[in-house]
Scaffold this active site. Structure first.
Site, PDB file in Angstrom:
ATOM      1  CD  GLU A  19      -2.198   1.749  -9.893  1.00  0.00           C
ATOM      2  OE1 GLU A  19      -2.856   0.740  -9.615  1.00  0.00           O
ATOM      3  OE2 GLU A  19      -1.288   2.162  -9.162  1.00  0.00           O
ATOM      4  NE  ARG A  62      -5.499 -13.251 -26.248  1.00  0.00           N
ATOM      5  CZ  ARG A  62      -6.270 -13.325 -27.323  1.00  0.00           C
ATOM      6  NH1 ARG A  62      -6.891 -12.218 -27.782  1.00  0.00           N
ATOM      7  NH2 ARG A  62      -6.430 -14.471 -27.964  1.00  0.00           N
ATOM      8  NE  ARG A  65      -3.259 -13.137 -29.652  1.00  0.00           N
ATOM      9  CZ  ARG A  65      -3.182 -14.302 -29.035  1.00  0.00           C
ATOM     10  NH1 ARG A  65      -2.220 -14.497 -28.124  1.00  0.00           N
ATOM     11  NH2 ARG A  65      -4.052 -15.264 -29.296  1.00  0.00           N
ATOM     12  CG  ASP A  81       1.665  11.492  -0.734  1.00  0.00           C
ATOM     13  OD1 ASP A  81       1.091  12.058  -1.678  1.00  0.00           O
ATOM     14  OD2 ASP A  81       1.491  10.290  -0.454  1.00  0.00           O
ATOM     15  NE  ARG A  99      -0.561   7.262  -4.341  1.00  0.00           N
ATOM     16  CZ  ARG A  99      -0.116   7.800  -3.199  1.00  0.00           C
ATOM     17  NH1 ARG A  99      -0.588   7.359  -2.052  1.00  0.00           N
ATOM     18  NH2 ARG A  99       0.778   8.747  -3.193  1.00  0.00           N
ATOM     19  N   GLY A 137       3.312   1.719   0.747  1.00  0.00           N
ATOM     20  CA  GLY A 137       3.709   0.646  -0.172  1.00  0.00           C
ATOM     21  C   GLY A 137       5.219   0.444  -0.128  1.00  0.00           C
ATOM     22  CD  GLN A 193       3.872  -2.357 -12.256  1.00  0.00           C
ATOM     23  OE1 GLN A 193       3.984  -1.297 -12.872  1.00  0.00           O
ATOM     24  NE2 GLN A 193       2.671  -2.822 -11.889  1.00  0.00           N
ATOM     25  NE  ARG A 194       4.454  -2.050  -3.137  1.00  0.00           N
ATOM     26  CZ  ARG A 194       3.178  -2.046  -2.756  1.00  0.00           C
ATOM     27  NH1 ARG A 194       2.258  -1.455  -3.503  1.00  0.00           N
ATOM     28  NH2 ARG A 194       2.804  -2.605  -1.625  1.00  0.00           N
ATOM     29  CG  ASP A 226       3.367   9.685  -5.989  1.00  0.00           C
ATOM     30  OD1 ASP A 226       2.200   9.312  -5.753  1.00  0.00           O
ATOM     31  OD2 ASP A 226       4.347   9.401  -5.271  1.00  0.00           O
ATOM     32  NE  ARG A 230      -1.110   1.975   2.033  1.00  0.00           N
ATOM     33  CZ  ARG A 230      -0.634   1.136   1.116  1.00  0.00           C
ATOM     34  NH1 ARG A 230      -0.836  -0.143   1.251  1.00  0.00           N
ATOM     35  NH2 ARG A 230       0.046   1.574   0.075  1.00  0.00           N
ATOM     36  CB  SER A 243       4.838   7.597   5.269  1.00  0.00           C
ATOM     37  OG  SER A 243       4.314   6.449   4.607  1.00  0.00           O
ATOM     38  CB  THR A 276       6.494   5.669  -3.196  1.00  0.00           C
ATOM     39  OG1 THR A 276       5.469   5.247  -4.116  1.00  0.00           O
ATOM     40  CG2 THR A 276       6.868   7.110  -3.531  1.00  0.00           C
ATOM     41  CB  ILE A 277       7.428   1.872  -7.303  1.00  0.00           C
ATOM     42  CG1 ILE A 277       5.910   1.685  -7.254  1.00  0.00           C
ATOM     43  CG2 ILE A 277       8.184   0.785  -6.552  1.00  0.00           C
ATOM     44  CD1 ILE A 277       5.421   0.429  -7.965  1.00  0.00           C
ATOM     45  CG  ASP A 278       3.255   5.260  -6.775  1.00  0.00           C
ATOM     46  OD1 ASP A 278       2.434   5.422  -5.844  1.00  0.00           O
ATOM     47  OD2 ASP A 278       3.423   4.168  -7.361  1.00  0.00           O
TER      48      ASP A 278
END
Ligand code: F6P
Length: 328
Positions: A227, A252, A167, A107, A176, A15, A260-261, A134, A76, A109, A130-132
């Site tokens: 997510e 909602r 709301r 990871d 991920r 990503g 986000q990327r 992680d 990928r 990659s 990576t934005i994660d």
């Protein structure tokens, strides 16, 4: 006897993340600084298999430090998972006289880089992109800080309409199977609840928390959900579940997705990318291989690639406690 490095190949894989271009720029210019060649490999490992290469010099990376995405594209590659695919890639880099690789990615990659090194003895260094956030062995991966700022900007906007209409909003963020974006952006944006895979809040506790929010006088609420959260329902099922159990809530959903990327990398990500690129090239020039460059505290560090791949980036329990206190 360590190899003499004369030409480094650089690629981005997995990503995309803001800051990847700043890292490419740093690798290219550090090579020029040390009077060694640099070749851009397009579309990650798939481009290596297809020989999609371009010689890169200091001017090739003008005006990209502030650009999101990656000028080398990313992809990928299933073919790279085969010995035949990796052999094609090896033949291409030998023909291009590339003798080492800097791989910017996550990871997955790095796993490809490890296998390639073990089969063809090509020195490899990983830059965590990576934005994660992680990846074990670094406090920050490239793109994470930018993604956090993107997310809190969006949640601030959602909060305006949530409070105007009394709301409850469920906001799903990327990551991920990690909850770093959700936890940190949730705290930063003042979310009433944050649901992450590392800490199972459970449906009953969520309902209880939302009831308490209402009783405490909150007329609107934001719940940030990673997510990868394991609460047992996806964010739309969660909406239906809360509406059926707490009819006083008008609910909602907003799934932030791939925005986000993107975006211009933050200054933090640009500086980190520049530092990691320099260290990656100079680590190769020192005759080292199979490391990931990262940042721990404020120091640029080396972590064996195998540890970066197999390790787990833990959620900060103190941060979890802060989020619980802030949502009182
Ligand atoms: O790993 C980065 C990431 O954005 C994850 O947060 C997300 O789950 C995944 O990539 C999405 O992958 P794709 O871009 O293939 O849809």
């Amino acid at each position: 006897m360590s190899k003499t490095i004369k030409k480094i190949g650089v690629l981005t894989s997995g990503g995309d993340a803001p800051g990847m271009n700043a890292a490419i720029r740093s690798v290219v210019r550090t090579c020029a600084y040390h009077n060694i060649g640099c070749v851009g490999i397009y579309r990650g490992y798939q481009g290596m298999i297809e020989g999609d290469f371009k010689e890169m010099g200091p001017r090739s990376v003008n005006n990209i430090v502030n650009k999101g995405g990656t000028i080398l594209k990313s992809a990928r590659s299933r073919e790279f998972m085969t010995p035949e695919g990796r052999k094609k890639a090896f033949d291409n880099i030998k023909k291009a006289e590339i003798d080492s690789l800097v791989v910017i990615g996550g990871d997955g990659s790095f796993t490809g880089a490890e296998v390639f090194n073990s089969e063809f003895d090509i020195p490899v260094i990983g830059i965590p992109g990576t934005i994660d956030n992680d990846i074990f062995g670094t406090s920050f991966t490239l793109g994470y800080d930018t993604a956090l700022n993107t997310v809190i900007d969006v949640i601030d906007k959602i909060r305006d309409t949530a409070s105007s209409h009394n709301r409850l909003f469920f906001v799903e963020v990327m990551g991920r199977d990690a909850g770093h974006i959700a936890l940190n952006a949730g705290i930063g944006a003042g979310a009433e609840e944050i649901l992450i895979p590392e800490s199972d809040l459970g449906l009953e506790r969520l309902l209880d928390s939302l009831k308490k929010s209402k009783l405490s006088g909150k007329s609107s609420s934001i719940v940030v959900i990673a997510e990868g959260d394991k609460i047992g329902k996806n964010v739309f099922e969660l909406k239906d579940y809360v509406e059926s159990n707490l009819p006083e809530y008008d609910v909602r959903v907003s799934v932030l997705g791939h925005m986000q990327r993107g975006g211009a990398p933050s200054c933090f990500d640009r500086v980190l990318a520049s530092r990691l690129g320099v260290r990656a090239v100079e680590t190769l020039l020192e005759g080292k291989s199979n490391f990931m460059v990262g940042i721990l505290g404020d120091k640029i560090t080396l972590t064996p690639l195998e540890q970066a791949i197999k390790g787990h980036s833990e959620i900060d329990r103190e941060l979890l406690r802060v989020s619980e206190i802030m949502s009182i």
